[in-house]
Structures are given as C-alpha cells and as structure tokens.
Design an enzyme around this catalytic site. Structure first.
Site, PDB file in Angstrom:
ATOM      1  CG  LEU B  37      11.334  21.018 -37.048  1.00 26.48           C
ATOM      2  CD1 LEU B  37      11.784  19.895 -35.795  1.00 26.48           C
ATOM      3  CD2 LEU B  37       9.420  20.991 -37.297  1.00 26.48           C
ATOM      4  CG  ASP B  38       8.883  27.592 -34.126  1.00 30.77           C
ATOM      5  OD1 ASP B  38       8.215  26.582 -33.312  1.00 30.77           O
ATOM      6  OD2 ASP B  38       7.654  28.361 -34.532  1.00 30.77           O
ATOM      7  CB  SER B  39      11.133  27.675 -29.853  1.00 30.55           C
ATOM      8  OG  SER B  39      11.350  28.680 -30.080  1.00 30.55           O
ATOM      9  CG  ASP B  41       7.245  23.621 -34.426  1.00 32.70           C
ATOM     10  OD1 ASP B  41       6.191  23.729 -34.187  1.00 32.70           O
ATOM     11  OD2 ASP B  41       7.784  23.556 -35.283  1.00 32.70           O
TER      12      ASP B  41
END
Lengths: 479, 83
Positions: B37-39, B41
């Site tokens: 997951l990224d920022s 998300d």
C-alpha cells in the site's frame, strides 16, 4: 545533443528537470545504460534560466539551506560528481524584511544564537515563544529522514510520509506567538514552496524554510554554472540525452520490459522507467494499472501550488546595502491573509546585478489560459502593479532598476508543463505521492514526492535510489 | 469491542478495499513493504476504518506512527476503549 536512439536501455528517464537528471546520474553510476527524454529543446529548462542584454537571470533556484559540505545538499552534489561551489548568503541578513506596519527592517541573520538574539530584540515580549519555536524547528530538522539520510539509516517506510502530518504552520505559529507581525515574519517564506501557512504541514515548512536558520547558501556563479556542471557529469557518466522528445505513452510488456512511445513516432525500450514529469502528466501517459483507479483520480484532482509572476530587471548601480540577497515587504496582517499577493525580491551575486521581483498569484489554468489580447493586458497590468509597489515601498530600488522582461505562470508552463510554481501542493489535506507505482520498475520522482524545491526534488531521487538498491539486493521485484 | 473483533473488522475492511489475500494479513505485516500500500491508499484506509469503527482517525497525530497491522490494531483498540 541527440544521438542515435538505442533499441533498449536499462533505465529510461522521462523529463530532464533536476530530479530526472539526478536519477539518471545515480543509475548510470551503477553501470546501468541510461537515456533521458526531454520534451523541450534544452535540458533543465527551468534551472537554465535566460539572458537579456547580456545579463543572466535565474528562474528555477535562488537560495536554500542545507547546501554546506556536511549537509544533505553538499552530500548529494558530491555523490553525483557535480563540481559545484556554494557560498553563504550574507550572514548578517540573507533576507531583508521591510516590516511596513512598524517601519522597521529586520535582517535575518544566519545561525541559531544570533537569530534568537535578534528576534528577541525586536519582539521582547515573545522571548519564550521564540526559543521554543526555534528548538522545535531544530528538532524536526535533526530527525527528519529526508535531511538526514546521508548520516543514518532509515527503513523504507520511514523515508516517505505514508500518512499525512496534520499540524500546519499556522497552528504552530498561533500556539507560540501573539504578535501578528512576528507570525508574518516567520511565515513569509511559505512563498518559497508556494503553499499558504494554513495548509502547509509544519514539518514540510521546517524542511524547506527552517533549514535556512542555520545558514542560507547560493550557488557560486548562479544556476548557469550548476547546469554546466550537470551536463559535464551526465557526459562523464555516459547518460544519453534526447531533447524535443515528448513521451506519449508507457506500455508494460512484462516486469523487465517497458516501451516508451514518443510524439515523433519513435520508441525506446527499457527495464526500468522513471518519470520525473508532473504527476498529472505522468498519469496521462502511464498504463492504467499504475495506480488504483481511485488514486489516479485523486492525483488528477490534486491542487497546485501558487503561481509566480516574475518581473526581471537589471540594477544600474548597486544599492546602498550592497550585500543584499533577498528582500520582502511584510504587513502585520500578511499571516492572517495567508500571504496572498505576497511579493519578494531576489538579487543576484553577479555584476551588474540581476533583480527578480516575484508576486505570488493564482495558478489556476482559467486565470492564465486566456485569449492573447486578454492575456497580454493582464500581464501588463500585473507587471505595473509590481512596479507601483516598488516605487511606493522602495524608491531607491525603483530608481535604479531597468526592467528587462516578465514571466507569468503561463510562461513557466511553456517550459515545465504546469502553472503552479512548485507543481503539486504539499498541503495537510492532500496525501503525498510515493515513488512506487503498482507496476514493478515504474517509478515517480520530483517535487511532489518528498518536498518542493531543488533539495526536495533531488532527495526524491536519492531516496528512490536507496529503495531500489535494497530491493535489488533482497531480490524483490520492485526494480 | 474485543481484540478479536477489532482484528477481524480491520482485516475484512482492508481485504475488501485493497483486494488483499487473507494469508497476507499477519499482525507483523508492514503496510508499505508487505501489503504494497502507498500513501494514496492510506487515505482510503483511513476512510474505510472510520466507517467500520465509527471513529475519527484523521484528527489524530498518532496515525503517523502506524507501520504494521499490529500497530493499527493497537491504535484502534485504544481509540474504541476511550470512546
């Protein structure tokens, strides 16, 4: 500059701004074959600036903190093999603040102790708050990964801001101070990253502006020298550069093979593709599966920083305060007004001195993408507004300046493809973009990733490089 | 809410939103490195958790320290017990 396009590269970099070129150099130094593709006719078009009447004007960078030998900027220059000399701005007052409401002039000195002393002399009733505020700024600067990654090791998830930091510069200033004039003085530098005090995360403010409390640096000889050093380093590293090459599509064949298609119909294959263009432009050419749909939409809706209207001129003769680097007019209510319509003036170190008076303006496309007649009228009107402000607030300067040219957000757009002076805004309400996409080997760098400005853009490339190295060692499929 | 209920609610919400397989939902899983997951998300993560638990996560500075699923369980446990 353009040579023969090879069939396949290890790394293709899209965009030749400072982050793209930094990534290109870092990859080339590890023995990878690297090509950089730039849509305009020259590399680093914003940093390169322009000349009028034999005088050079810098457009992309004027001064910054953390460029000293032991600091992150000096470290990055060395790592890239850039032969660049930096010099401190006037340590007695790198920013000359004309406090219009009290008729005083505050010259920002370098060094924590001197700054604290001088601020306390000007605002004795705020003594305690000043000390606390400077301590807080220093603590953040000493701990934040992006200014300290050259000194100690951080985990991947620490390198980038995964969650938003919710505390704004306004929150912190209101907690510490009563004087509106002092709050305006501490927050004027928000124009240096184009985001209002009520929206910028305090942490980001420290990283972009607070870093100058120690010392402010400029590049000896200006950015012309810097860009020449970049070009030499790129040549030495064997990076191939293609200008007038606008990337139009990125397609992914498999984890190790991507194809970049260009507007002229040509194509280049690569294993790793690094985009350093504006994230909204990247979304337009990237494969759909680069982000979840919601996130693509989120990026397309992200707000831009404020724009700049810049008026360029040449000084007939030096000002009385000859060592001046930067000046601004500060009203006591500027902080409350979020520094709307704020103006500051930069002076070059060269002789004759180049002067750049910048007014912060709306960066909305609707404000500048006008029919030619309306646009020219607006350009003239805003230019006259700046000249009038100079005549009123600084007659000595107004008498000595010969105006050479002006630039609007639309002018900047021509070179960098966006209207906002620092691209996407780093505000508390907006998540920041990470360098990773959902596609292995497809990365994003630039001002939107870590922080705005020269240092922020370069750091984004260094942090990606760290992450890529770790994953290559660990055998994971990120790079 | 018991710890087990919290764990189940968090896992269900995240698996649904991000199409994550159940075998990846280990307490020590790192959002960034393990769950991918990224920022961006993270924004949706906050939204779905707020809906699931009917609490406000956004105003809380603590959120920045959450790195693994276990951190998240602890944080929500603390929040829901407070309310």
């Amino acid at each position: 500059m353009n040579g023969e396009l090879k069939e396949k590269y290890d790394v293709a970099v899209i965009g030749s701004g400072i982050s793209g070129l930094t990534s290109a150099l870092l990859c080339a130094k590890k023995g990878k074959t690297v090509a950089v593709f730039e849509q305009s006719g020259i590399i680093a078009p914003l940093l390169s600036g322009f000349s009028r009447n034999g005088v050079h004007f810098d457009t992309g960078f004027h001064y910054s903190g953390v460029l000293g030998q032991d600091e992150v900027g000096g470290y990055m220059f060395r790592q890239l093999g850039l032969d660049i000399a930096v010099e401190p701005c006037d340590s007695d007052g790198y920013d000359e603040m004309h406090l219009l409401s009290s008729g005083r002039t505050f010259k920002m000195p370098s060094g924590r102790a001197r700054l604290e002393q001088k601020l306390t002399e000007f605002f004795p009733q705020e003594k305690e708050g000043i000390k606390k505020y400077l301590d807080l700024t220093q603590n953040i600067i000493n701990g934040v990964p992006f200014l300290n990654f050259h000194k100690k090791s951080f985990a991947d998830e620490e390198l980038f801001r995964f969650f938003d930091d919710k505390k704004t510069l306004s929150d912190v200033l209101n907690e510490h101070f009563k004087s509106e004039e002092l709050k305006s003085l501490f927050s004027f530098s928000s124009v240096l990253y184009g985001t209002p005090p009520s929206e910028i995360a305090f942490l980001l403010h420290c990283c972009c502006s607070g870093i100058m409390f120690d010392s402010a640096w400029k590049i000896k000889g200006g950015m012309k020298v810097f860009v020449e050093a970049l070009k030499k380093a790129l040549r030495d590293a064997g990076v191939e550069i293609f200008t007038n090459k606008k990337a139009q599509s990125i397609t992914v064949e498999n984890a190790d093979l991507k194809t970049v298609g260009f507007a002229d119909g040509s194509k280049a294959q690569c294993r790793i593709c690094i985009s350093s263009i504006h994230p909204k432009e990247f979304i337009k050419i990237a494969p759909q599966e680069s982000y979840r749909d919601k996130n693509s939409q989120r990026i397309m809706n992200m707000r831009e920083t404020e724009g700049f209207f810049a008026l360029y001129g040449i000084l007939k003769e030096p000002l009385q305060s000859e060592a001046i680097n930067n000046a601004a007019f500060v009203n006591f209510d500027d902080f409350k007004k979020d520094h709307k319509d704020f103006m500051y003036i930069n002076f070059s170190g060269s002789r004759p001195q180049a002067v750049c008076a910048v007014l912060s303006v709306d960066s909305d496309e609707k404000s500048w993408n006008l029919c030619e007649k309306d646009y020219q009228e607006k350009k003239k009107r805003v230019g006259e507004k700046i000249k009038a402000a100079l005549r009123l607030n600084w007659p000595e300067l107004a008498e000595k300046i010969i105006y050479a040219d002006s630039a609007t957000p639309r002018t900047f757009k021509k070179y960098v493809n966006y209207y906002g002076s620092y691209g996407i805004m780093h505000s508390v309400g907006q998540a920041n973009i990470l360098p990773l996409t959902k596609i292995p080997g497809l990365f994003v760098v630039g001002q939107a990733v870590v922080a705005p400005g020269l240092v922020g853009a370069m750091v984004s490339s260094f942090l990606l490089d760290k992450m890529m190295q770790r994953h290559e060692k660990g055998g994971q499929a990120v790079a | 809410m018991t710890r087990e209920e919290i764990v189940k609610t968090v896992n269900d919400a995240l698996m649904k939103e991000f199409e994550l397989p159940e075998d990846k939902m280990k307490p020590e899983a790192n959002f960034f490195a393990d769950l991918g997951l990224d920022s961006l998300d993270a924004v949706d993560m906050v939204i779905v958790l707020e809906q699931a638990f009917k609490v406000k996560l956004r105003a809380n500075y603590q959120v920045g320290k959450i790195i693994t699923l276990n951190d998240l369980y602890n944080y929500i446990e603390e929040l829901t017990n407070k309310n």
